[in-house]
Design an enzyme around this catalytic site. Structure first.
Site, short mmCIF file in Angstrom:
data_model
loop_
_atom_site.label_atom_id
_atom_site.label_comp_id
_atom_site.label_asym_id
_atom_site.label_seq_id
_atom_site.Cartn_x
_atom_site.Cartn_y
_atom_site.Cartn_z
N ARG A 97 -2.30 -0.26 -9.77
CA ARG A 97 -1.23 -1.21 -10.07
C ARG A 97 -1.81 -2.61 -10.25
NH1 ARG A 97 3.28 1.55 -6.61
NH2 ARG A 97 2.22 3.50 -6.16
N GLY A 151 2.92 3.61 1.27
CA GLY A 151 3.52 3.81 2.60
C GLY A 151 4.24 5.14 2.73
N ASP A 178 3.59 -4.63 -7.76
CA ASP A 178 3.11 -3.36 -7.21
C ASP A 178 3.76 -2.18 -7.95
OD1 ASP A 178 5.27 -4.71 -5.61
OD2 ASP A 178 5.54 -2.67 -4.86
N GLY A 210 0.86 -1.18 0.00
CA GLY A 210 0.00 0.00 0.00
C GLY A 210 0.90 1.23 0.00
N LYS A 230 5.46 11.25 -3.36
CA LYS A 230 6.40 10.25 -2.86
C LYS A 230 7.25 10.95 -1.81
CE LYS A 230 9.39 6.68 -4.86
NZ LYS A 230 9.51 5.90 -6.10
N1 LIG Z 1 10.58 5.19 3.40
C1 LIG Z 1 9.44 4.52 3.32
N2 LIG Z 1 8.46 4.73 4.21
C2 LIG Z 1 7.30 4.08 4.15
N3 LIG Z 1 7.01 3.16 3.23
C3 LIG Z 1 7.93 2.90 2.29
C4 LIG Z 1 9.20 3.56 2.29
N4 LIG Z 1 9.91 3.09 1.26
C5 LIG Z 1 9.14 2.18 0.63
N5 LIG Z 1 7.94 2.05 1.25
C6 LIG Z 1 6.85 1.17 0.87
O1 LIG Z 1 7.38 -0.08 0.49
C7 LIG Z 1 6.70 -0.58 -0.67
C8 LIG Z 1 7.66 -0.85 -1.80
O2 LIG Z 1 8.37 0.32 -2.11
P1 LIG Z 1 8.73 0.79 -3.57
O3 LIG Z 1 10.08 1.36 -3.46
O4 LIG Z 1 8.42 -0.21 -4.60
O5 LIG Z 1 7.60 1.90 -3.82
P2 LIG Z 1 7.77 3.40 -3.63
O6 LIG Z 1 9.02 3.74 -4.32
O7 LIG Z 1 7.70 3.81 -2.22
O8 LIG Z 1 6.52 4.05 -4.32
P3 LIG Z 1 6.02 4.01 -5.84
O9 LIG Z 1 5.84 2.58 -6.21
O10 LIG Z 1 4.74 4.76 -5.79
O11 LIG Z 1 7.05 4.70 -6.65
C9 LIG Z 1 5.64 0.44 -1.01
O12 LIG Z 1 4.45 0.00 -0.43
C10 LIG Z 1 6.12 1.69 -0.35
O13 LIG Z 1 5.07 2.55 0.00
MG LIG Z 2 6.83 1.00 -5.72
#
Ligand SMILES: Nc1ncnc2c1ncn2[C@@H]1O[C@H](COP(=O)(O)OP(=O)(O)OP(=O)(O)O)[C@@H](O)[C@H]1O
Ligand SMILES: [Mg+2]
Length: 475
Positions: free
Chosen positions: A187, A93, A256, A91, A114
């Site tokens: 997604r 985060g 995702d 979700g 973000k």
């Molecule tokens: N610093 C953080 N704080 C809170 N949640 C995080 C953090 N970094 C990653 N997440 C969560 O971990 C999961 C995987 O992260 P991922 O890097 O794929 O996505 P993201 O880069 O945060 O967001 P997006 O996919 O929208 O670009 C996601 O659910 C993301 O919200």
């Molecule tokens: Mg992501």
């Protein structure tokens, strides 16, 4: 300090996903000690019907740093397969949908954040984005956009003045918040969650929404669901072909991070490949090379196949599988089209296409001293009408280090290219030169280049080299 004239606060936001109610949580934005606008993407403003001169930096900061709200902020709910393992604890985060707005092209776009603070999905993490992570995402999306890849863009990046601690950056490291401009944040994992909670009704409702908003030409047709899945297969295959032709390794092709619109987004540990090495792997934690450069088509195929599980709650699986089998053909057609353009040609016959791309990849694979994107830049810069006159003119003054054993690979490529040129009318040569310029930007964002730009920011707080490098993409 209210800004009734802030154009971002006066856009006509549509409660699209918001009105569906079942796929999000309303959240609040973090408050930061600092708001410094580091990036504003004026290229995007005309799509919103805005003139860059009408929008001040303060307007950006008020909307996308202080997060003055127009609509509720929606953290979207989703699950996903991460490196092959199902994770039901995902979700948004560290982000939310700030708003959804229709462009002058009549398409609906998301402003997605973000680094905007913690949400119910943050788990133990801080909800933040590092400044370097933001800068890298700007670079990836602008470079890919320039190279004809269907991608999200960064609308803004605001530095926020906090110290962050990360294992993969020297820490403490600087913080930021980004606003991403994208077709959709729905997604594959948004559907996967609905299967996990066994809600066929919500899957139907979400699919109807997706069809109405993102596949309106299909909506209401007999067999609309089946046509949708086939078109998604085509869009994803095409996107993957675009990455491959651009020499791009996304690095985290989890479900995702796959958009239901077939748009590329989420640029974390990505890299442009330095040279043509199919096994190149961008993420240091991807030990098995699951998302290596050459595995990207297979990873996309796997993700599309997994998506059949939730979609089978509302449509026929055998039918989807039949559509998926077309992935390879869609991929091949799109890949050849992209590669041909990078090599200067709009269209060629099938055998000519095979020969040309084959010879180029053999050369690039056999002579690792020629950088992958460097080759295309050299082609753009060296190409002359006199190449048609004599094969010896082709890359006559190259400065690649090529051994005697490797020389036949270059000779072969020259021969193939020369034969193609001979078959073109002379008037076509200017089109080739133009095509080469159009498809091959002269700036290449390999890792050392990105690190060099980041160094200037982190050591001297000098942002100009970054802005200049991105401006160079326009050449
Ligand atoms: N610093 C953080 N704080 C809170 N949640 C995080 C953090 N970094 C990653 N997440 C969560 O971990 C999961 C995987 O992260 P991922 O890097 O794929 O996505 P993201 O880069 O945060 O967001 P997006 O996919 O929208 O670009 C996601 O659910 C993301 O919200
Ligand atoms: Mg992501």
């Amino acid at each position: 300090m209210s800004h009734p004239s802030n154009p971002f606060l006066n856009l006509n936001y549509e409660p699209a996903i918001e009105s569906l109610a079942d796929y999000h949580d309303v959240v609040t934005a973090a408050e930061y000690p600092l708001h410094k606008l580091r990036w504003r993407n004026d290229d995007i403003l005309p799509t919103l019907g805005l003139e860059p001169s009408q929008v001040s930096d303060d307007d950006f900061i008020e909307a996308f740093g202080h997060f003055r709200a127009v609509r509720p902020f929606l953290a979207l709910r989703y699950h996903g397969y991460q490196f092959g393992e199902y994770n039901p604890q995902l979700g948004d985060g560290r982000g939310f949908i700030y708003g959804q707005v229709r462009g002058i092209d009549n398409e609906l776009y998301d402003f997605g954040t973000k680094g905007s603070g913690r949400t119910p999905y943050s788990r133990t993490a801080d909800g933040r984005l590092t400044l370097k992570g933001g800068v890298r995402e700007i670079i990836a999306s602008e470079a890919l956009h320039r190279m004809g890849v269907k991608t999200s863009r960064c609308l803004s990046l605001v530095e926020t003045g906090e110290d962050l601690w990360r294992g993969d950056e020297p820490s403490p490291t600087r913080s930021s918040v980004m606003v991403r401009f994208s077709r959709s944040h729905i997604r594959f994992g948004t559907f996967e969650r609905l299967r996990w909670i066994r809600r066929d009704d919500l899957a139907r409702k979400l699919l109807d929404h997706v069809l109405q908003v993102y596949y309106p030409h299909i909506w209401g047709k007999e067999n609309q669901d089946s046509i949708f899945y086939l078109e998604l297969v085509e869009r994803v295959a095409k996107l993957c072909a675009q990455w491959m032709a651009a020499g791009f390794c996304h690095a985290v092709l989890n479900t995702d991070n796959m958009s239901i619109t077939g748009e590329s987004f989420d640029y974390g540990p990505f890299a442009f490949i330095p040279n043509y090495d199919p096994r190149f792997t961008a993420a240091y934690f991807d030990h098995a090379g699951r998302y290596s450069y050459a595995n990207q088509p297979a990873a996309c195929y796997w993700n599309l196949e997994k998506l059949q599980d939730p979609l089978s709650m509302v449509m026929d699986k055998d039918d989807m599988q039949a559509s998926l089998l077309k992935f390879k053909d869609f991929y091949r057609v799109a890949y050849c089209e992209m590669m041909l353009k990078r090599l200067g040609f709009a269209t060629l016959s099938e055998p000519e296409t095979e020969d040309l791309i084959g010879a180029a990849l053999e050369l690039l694979s056999g002579v690792q001293a020629i950088g992958y994107n460097q080759f295309f830049v050299n082609l753009r810069q060296s190409f002359q009408p006199n190449w048609r006159e004599d094969v010896g003119n082709i890359f006559a003054d190259h400065d690649w280090e090529i051994t005697d054993e490797q020389l036949p690979l270059l000779e072969k490529w020259r021969e193939v290219y020369h034969q193609l040129l001979i078959r073109q009318p002379i008037a076509e040569l200017t089109n080739i030169a133009q095509q080469l310029q159009y498809s091959n930007p002269t700036i290449i964002f390999l890792r050392p280049k990105i690190e060099e730009l980041w160094e200037r920011i982190t050591v001297n707080d000098d942002w100009q080299p970054l802005y200049d490098a991105i401006a160079k993409l326009k050449e």
